[in-house]
Design an enzyme around this catalytic site. Structure first.
Site, PDB file in Angstrom:
ATOM      1  N   SER A 136     -24.684  -2.974 -32.609  1.00  0.00           N
ATOM      2  CA  SER A 136     -25.449  -3.928 -33.834  1.00  0.00           C
ATOM      3  C   SER A 136     -25.996  -4.700 -34.248  1.00  0.00           C
ATOM      4  O   SER A 136     -25.502  -4.319 -35.127  1.00  0.00           O
ATOM      5  CB  SER A 136     -25.903  -4.615 -31.957  1.00  0.00           C
ATOM      6  N   ASP A 290     -15.957  -4.744 -25.334  1.00  0.00           N
ATOM      7  CA  ASP A 290     -16.825  -4.934 -26.305  1.00  0.00           C
ATOM      8  C   ASP A 290     -16.280  -6.353 -27.125  1.00  0.00           C
ATOM      9  O   ASP A 290     -15.236  -6.593 -28.005  1.00  0.00           O
ATOM     10  CB  ASP A 290     -17.388  -4.771 -27.213  1.00  0.00           C
ATOM     11  N   HIS A 319     -20.310  -4.489 -24.696  1.00  0.00           N
ATOM     12  CA  HIS A 319     -21.456  -4.660 -25.927  1.00  0.00           C
ATOM     13  C   HIS A 319     -23.085  -4.105 -25.449  1.00  0.00           C
ATOM     14  O   HIS A 319     -22.916  -3.463 -26.401  1.00  0.00           O
ATOM     15  CB  HIS A 319     -21.228  -5.803 -26.158  1.00  0.00           C
TER      16      HIS A 319
END
Lengths: 343, 343
Positions: A136, A290, A319
């Site tokens: 991320s 995600d 995610h």
């Protein structure tokens, strides 16, 4: 050089001195917090840098590190930097006036990576990292490393992140920031106690509850395996609990970096040219469900990176697959990392 | 019985008299607004009921009706009811005290459908509808019709809706309602002018901008074909513009119905038993990139409905595919409807 023994203790501090952010502000006495695991070898070629995600810190993903894991501290010297704005490195919450709270200067991912480069080279004397690994916002920092310092990154693994924040993903960030600011107690960032901004933190957690896993997570009631009695129980007990202790200005500092993430800035906006600079062995890892960074976004990036490979990990965790809350997710992440680190 | 000539004029009103909602409140002088297209034939067997979605009204989807379209007013008598809480049927915005604004009684989708059944039977003398067709909350009403009045529904088409609101979808609704209420001007629903709740309406629109189309919509810049200069231009010019004129209490009334949608209430929570009651020729239509009601949710419902079929329409428009903003979406919707209506 040995790693820290106690990772529940406070992280170490690297003194950056006056640090000029790319936004044009100089922060006096800037600090970069970090932790390490394992030992740097004499050739100084076994270092793995593992920057962290939004709302995290240098200890957040320590669960992925251990003997027998891909990130094995008996083999690698693992450096976990704290990003600016996370409350441990220089942040709105820990910087004196006139750079405190609602008037902390704008920061970019490039600032984090430049500070980390100083830590790696000045403090440890490392010329090239065995690998940079990130999820991320940690993945955004990994992209920045691979494009900015190609000669210093031998291998790179990016999980659930893109080289340039997508227009859709920007809407997620816009909503998060609007929610944090929506609380009258936020007071333009000049609250006294972050816990007073409880409505803003609650709303921000509601958005993450909706978006951070997946429709499948709720359809298949995966929260049961995580120890919750209902979807609402998960939302309140896990998601609200996770965010409720955070500092809204710190989250906003990180969110602004996330939104502006774009390695194409190195090449006048030409993303393909920027990604063409990457010389690291590169793997991009997408999580099947995600909502933040869909598989197709990873495919588009990988097509522009010389020799890069795409791996897709199938998981209802969306995610949040990287948290490794399900054993099979941790195993799949390990498999990808082990293959890269040993290559 | 002829349809209305001018669909830009105010809808007609069916007087329900005192109407007892399932929540236990009786609304005096309840009203059901509606429009019609086409003519009811003498056998009274060509009526198609087309209830509308969240935030819509009886005119919202008139663009899908026309000569040469599947919903052809030269063949069918098309009835478009306004749902309770939409500002035209009885709603927080148009009901006198003590049932006004922030104290409008809780309403359920079952209430809408019972009121519509009275319109269909009492006003038009229709025993069985040729079809019920609905999108999103209109689809929830279609499910309610097919389960509650199986003998009165010969055909049914549900677009982007589920028989029971999923746990994930409830999080969307929870966020929407939290956003509307987040504005101090909302004043627990006792604002004077809905436009004063502009921050709540803006935040609500931001969430819909993020969720109502798809990642693909933004990746492929589909907003260009809709006449916008950027993703932000679309978000502000289209999405904020669409919602900014609405009444927050009315939206909240509809949102509560949406969240509670569950035809399993007819059978003590046994959804399979409820769906097993359906005798209509049934088609469920999922939109490929829908974040509100994913394809897998439709698959699960269809498996419980005798003889039902699933169709998937591929479109980057996500949940909003039904607006038919792209000509190919309108054509795909027409194809499904034509096949059902002629069967």
């Amino acid at each position: 050089m040995m790693g820290d023994d106690d990772h529940t203790a406070a992280p170490r501090q690297f003194e950056l001195g006056p640090f000029a952010f790319d936004s044009g502000y100089t922060l006096p006495n800037a600090k970069l917090a970090y932790r390490t695991f394992g030992s740097l070898n004499s050739a100084k070629d076994n270092a793995v840098l593992f920057p962290h995600m939004y709302s995290g810190n240098s200890a957040s993903l320590a669960g992925l590190i251990g003997e027998g894991r891909a990130l094995d501290p008996s083999q690698y010297f693992i450096i976990l930097p704290d990003q600016f704005g996370n409350g441990l490195s220089s942040s709105p919450s820990n910087t004196p006036a006139p750079f405190d709270r609602g008037q902390f200067p704008p920061v970019a991912i490039s600032d984090d990576v430049r500070a980390q480069h100083r830590l790696v080279t000045e403090e440890f004397g490392i010329t090239a990292l065995h690998a940079v690994v990130g999820w991320s916002m940690g993945g955004q920092q990994t992209y920045e490393w691979a494009v900015r310092y190609p000669e210093a990154v031998r291998r790179a693994a990016v999980f659930a992140a893109t080289a340039r924040t997508s227009a859709h993903n920007k809407l997620f960030v816009d909503l998060h920031t609007e929610l944090l600011r929506s609380d009258p107690a936020f007071a333009d960032g000049f609250y006294t106690d972050p816990a007073d901004v409880r409505l803003g933190l609650k709303r921000h957690a509601m958005a993450f509850t909706m978006t951070s896993t997946s429709a499948r997570f709720f359809r298949d009631e995966i929260w049961r395996a995580l120890g919750f009695a209902s979807a609402d129980d998960y939302g309140q007990g896990f998601m609200r609990g996770y965010y409720q202790v955070m500092d809204p200005n710190n989250l906003l500092c990180q969110a602004a970096k996330w939104r502006a993430g774009d390695v194409g800035l190195h090449t006048g906006g030409d993303l393909a040219a920027a990604l063409g600079r990457i010389s690291a062995k590169f793997v991009a890892v997408a999580f099947s469900d995600d909502m933040f960074a869909p598989v197709a976004d990873h495919e588009a990036d990988v097509a522009m990176i010389p020799g890069a490979r795409l791996r897709v990990i199938d998981s209802p965790m969306g995610h949040f697959t990287m948290f490794g809350l399900r054993p099979e997710d941790g195993a799949a992440i390990d498999e990808v990392l082990a293959e890269l680190l040993k290559s």
